[in-house]
Design a protein around this motif. Structure first.
Motif, mmCIF file in Angstrom:
data_model
loop_
_atom_site.group_PDB
_atom_site.id
_atom_site.type_symbol
_atom_site.label_atom_id
_atom_site.label_comp_id
_atom_site.label_asym_id
_atom_site.label_seq_id
_atom_site.Cartn_x
_atom_site.Cartn_y
_atom_site.Cartn_z
ATOM 1 N N GLU A 147 -5.827 -3.122 1.684
ATOM 2 C CA GLU A 147 -7.023 -3.174 2.512
ATOM 3 C C GLU A 147 -7.939 -1.985 2.209
ATOM 4 O O GLU A 147 -7.477 -0.910 1.809
ATOM 5 N N LEU A 148 -9.230 -2.189 2.426
ATOM 6 C CA LEU A 148 -10.205 -1.136 2.210
ATOM 7 C C LEU A 148 -9.881 0.058 3.103
ATOM 8 O O LEU A 148 -9.617 -0.074 4.289
ATOM 9 N N GLY A 149 -9.877 1.244 2.514
ATOM 10 C CA GLY A 149 -9.564 2.450 3.264
ATOM 11 C C GLY A 149 -8.085 2.799 3.248
ATOM 12 O O GLY A 149 -7.679 3.793 3.857
ATOM 13 N N THR A 150 -7.281 1.991 2.562
ATOM 14 C CA THR A 150 -5.857 2.262 2.455
ATOM 15 C C THR A 150 -5.444 2.314 0.984
ATOM 16 O O THR A 150 -6.141 1.790 0.114
ATOM 17 N N VAL A 151 -4.324 2.963 0.753
ATOM 18 C CA VAL A 151 -3.734 3.021 -0.589
ATOM 19 C C VAL A 151 -2.278 2.589 -0.443
ATOM 20 O O VAL A 151 -1.575 3.065 0.455
ATOM 21 N N GLU A 152 -1.832 1.695 -1.310
ATOM 22 C CA GLU A 152 -0.442 1.266 -1.258
ATOM 23 C C GLU A 152 0.156 1.282 -2.658
ATOM 24 O O GLU A 152 -0.441 0.775 -3.607
ATOM 25 N N ILE A 153 1.327 1.895 -2.768
ATOM 26 C CA ILE A 153 2.072 1.968 -4.015
ATOM 27 C C ILE A 153 3.332 1.130 -3.831
ATOM 28 O O ILE A 153 4.068 1.310 -2.851
ATOM 29 N N ILE A 154 3.609 0.219 -4.767
ATOM 30 C CA ILE A 154 4.691 -0.746 -4.619
ATOM 31 C C ILE A 154 5.762 -0.514 -5.685
ATOM 32 O O ILE A 154 5.453 -0.229 -6.844
ATOM 33 N N ALA A 155 7.030 -0.682 -5.287
ATOM 34 C CA ALA A 155 8.158 -0.547 -6.213
ATOM 35 C C ALA A 155 8.129 -1.686 -7.225
ATOM 36 O O ALA A 155 7.571 -2.756 -6.958
ATOM 37 N N GLN A 159 9.966 -4.712 -3.340
ATOM 38 C CA GLN A 159 10.716 -4.695 -2.093
ATOM 39 C C GLN A 159 10.586 -3.371 -1.340
ATOM 40 O O GLN A 159 11.280 -3.151 -0.342
ATOM 41 N N ALA A 160 9.702 -2.489 -1.792
ATOM 42 C CA ALA A 160 9.504 -1.209 -1.107
ATOM 43 C C ALA A 160 8.119 -0.685 -1.463
ATOM 44 O O ALA A 160 7.511 -1.097 -2.460
ATOM 45 N N GLY A 161 7.628 0.227 -0.638
ATOM 46 C CA GLY A 161 6.312 0.779 -0.917
ATOM 47 C C GLY A 161 5.960 1.922 0.012
ATOM 48 O O GLY A 161 6.709 2.268 0.940
ATOM 49 N N ILE A 162 4.812 2.515 -0.246
ATOM 50 C CA ILE A 162 4.247 3.542 0.623
ATOM 51 C C ILE A 162 2.804 3.161 0.903
ATOM 52 O O ILE A 162 2.054 2.799 -0.009
ATOM 53 N N LEU A 163 2.432 3.177 2.161
ATOM 54 C CA LEU A 163 1.083 2.818 2.587
ATOM 55 C C LEU A 163 0.421 4.038 3.195
ATOM 56 O O LEU A 163 0.948 4.650 4.129
ATOM 57 N N ILE A 164 -0.733 4.409 2.658
ATOM 58 C CA ILE A 164 -1.505 5.554 3.155
ATOM 59 C C ILE A 164 -2.792 5.015 3.772
ATOM 60 O O ILE A 164 -3.585 4.352 3.102
ATOM 61 N N ASP A 165 -2.971 5.298 5.054
ATOM 62 C CA ASP A 165 -4.147 4.818 5.780
ATOM 63 C C ASP A 165 -5.135 5.967 5.936
ATOM 64 O O ASP A 165 -4.865 6.952 6.633
ATOM 65 N N ARG A 166 -6.272 5.855 5.277
ATOM 66 C CA ARG A 166 -7.280 6.919 5.318
ATOM 67 C C ARG A 166 -8.432 6.578 6.259
ATOM 68 O O ARG A 166 -9.483 7.213 6.221
ATOM 69 N N ARG A 167 -8.233 5.576 7.112
ATOM 70 C CA ARG A 167 -9.269 5.181 8.060
ATOM 71 C C ARG A 167 -9.053 5.880 9.398
ATOM 72 O O ARG A 167 -7.930 6.083 9.834
#
Length: 316
Positions: A147-155, A159-167
């Motif tokens: 989504e706009l304003g977020t960053v997500e890194i996926i394995a 089956q895993a990830g990190i979501l960074i919300d900059r909003r």
């Protein structure tokens, strides 16, 4: 579910990837780095065990009956409100928690040695890439559909990830989420960090997720809905090749045993002289020493934690 009499129910297995292994019902791994810090066992209230830094600025709480199993925070002093908070749910492997607690111990020790406030109070760095670097270095990829304003890194296995919300704004707002597994009560591991959590602490937690080292679980502790997503190897059949091929150096006890055995063999082929009797006495002394060397060691000091985690009280 496994039947109570199923012989494989309590079989120890190695599970990988670690982030899908789930919790083993205790917090030993997460508490191990802070075993030397003060412990408070609480009989009343949802928090069952509280571990703090010696000055009580860092607090690590174990909520054994709750959905949010771990709550970890840091404050300016023992009486201040938390500057940041990290929570880990009941599915999160304690090995992931250990990534954070180990980093906190290192920060605290450095702060005491240098007489400074400590890196655990510094706040996040601006570039979000610092937070996810352990994951991108391990081959995790940026999700272009985030989504706009977020960053997500996926394995790589998705089956895993990190979501960074900059909003948005707010120091208590959750801005970083580490997750693993499909959505569901017993399948989704979640670690949440509020806005002012130092980036290097999140990165230390993420670095554990990036490792390929398997973790030990009993077979029944791996949710059946997860078993097709993980590799499970019985511990008994997982002897490392290096250990099997490289002989260990003989210990002093080994040397004594060998010498006595050889002497006994020589004595068996000759009349029992005074020298033979001395050999037999040496054999007796060696046997007693062996029993002393191979006796059960005293149990190591560790956090006294629940043997299993009862059904959590609330859900999402």
């Amino acid at each position: 579910m496994y039947a109570p009499d199923d012989p494989t129910r309590y079989q120890e297995i190695l599970v990988s990837p670690m982030y899908l292994a789930g919790s083993n019902g205790t917090g030993e791994a997460g508490f191990a780095p802070v075993a030397h810090w003060p412990h408070q066992y609480l009989d009343e209230g949802p928090c069952q065990l509280l571990v703090t830094s010696p000055d009580q600025r860092i607090r690590i709480g174990w909520f054994g009956d709750d959905f949010e199993l771990w709550k970890i925070s840091a404050a300016e002093d023992a009486f201040s409100a938390p500057r940041w908070t990290a929570t880990f749910n009941h599915v999160t492997p304690a090995e992931m928690v250990a990534g954070l607690t180990a980093a906190l111990v290192q920060d605290y020790d450095e702060a005491i040695a240098s007489d400074t406030p400590g890196r655990f109070l510094t706040g996040p760095t601006v570039p979000w890439r610092d937070t996810v670097r352990p994951l991108t270095d391990a081959g995790w990829n940026l999700d272009g559909a985030a989504e706009l304003g977020t960053v997500e890194i996926i394995a790589p296995d998705d089956q895993a990830g990190i979501l960074i919300d900059r909003r948005g704004y707010g120091s208590d707002r959750t801005t970083v989420e580490l997750w693993a597994g499909p959505s569901g009560w017993g399948t989704r591991a979640e670690a949440m960090f509020t806005a002012r959590t130092p980036s290097h602490l999140i990165a230390a937690t993420a670095a554990v997720m990036a490792k390929s080292t398997p973790v030990v679980r009993e077979r029944h502790q791996v949710d059946r809905r997860m078993q097709h997503l993980v590799t499970m190897t019985p511990v008994a059949s997982a002897t490392p090749i290096a250990e099997a091929q490289v002989p260990r150096a003989p210990t002093p006890l080994d040397v004594r045993r060998t010498a006595v055995t050889q002497a006994v063999h020589r004595a068996a082929r000759a009349p029992r002289t005074a020298a033979d009797l001395r050999v037999m006495a040496a054999q007796s002394r060696s046997t007693g020493a062996a029993q002393k060397w191979t006796g059960h060691p005293a149990p190591a000091t560790s956090a006294r934690l629940p043997a299993s985690s009862p059904t959590p009280r609330r859900g999402r």
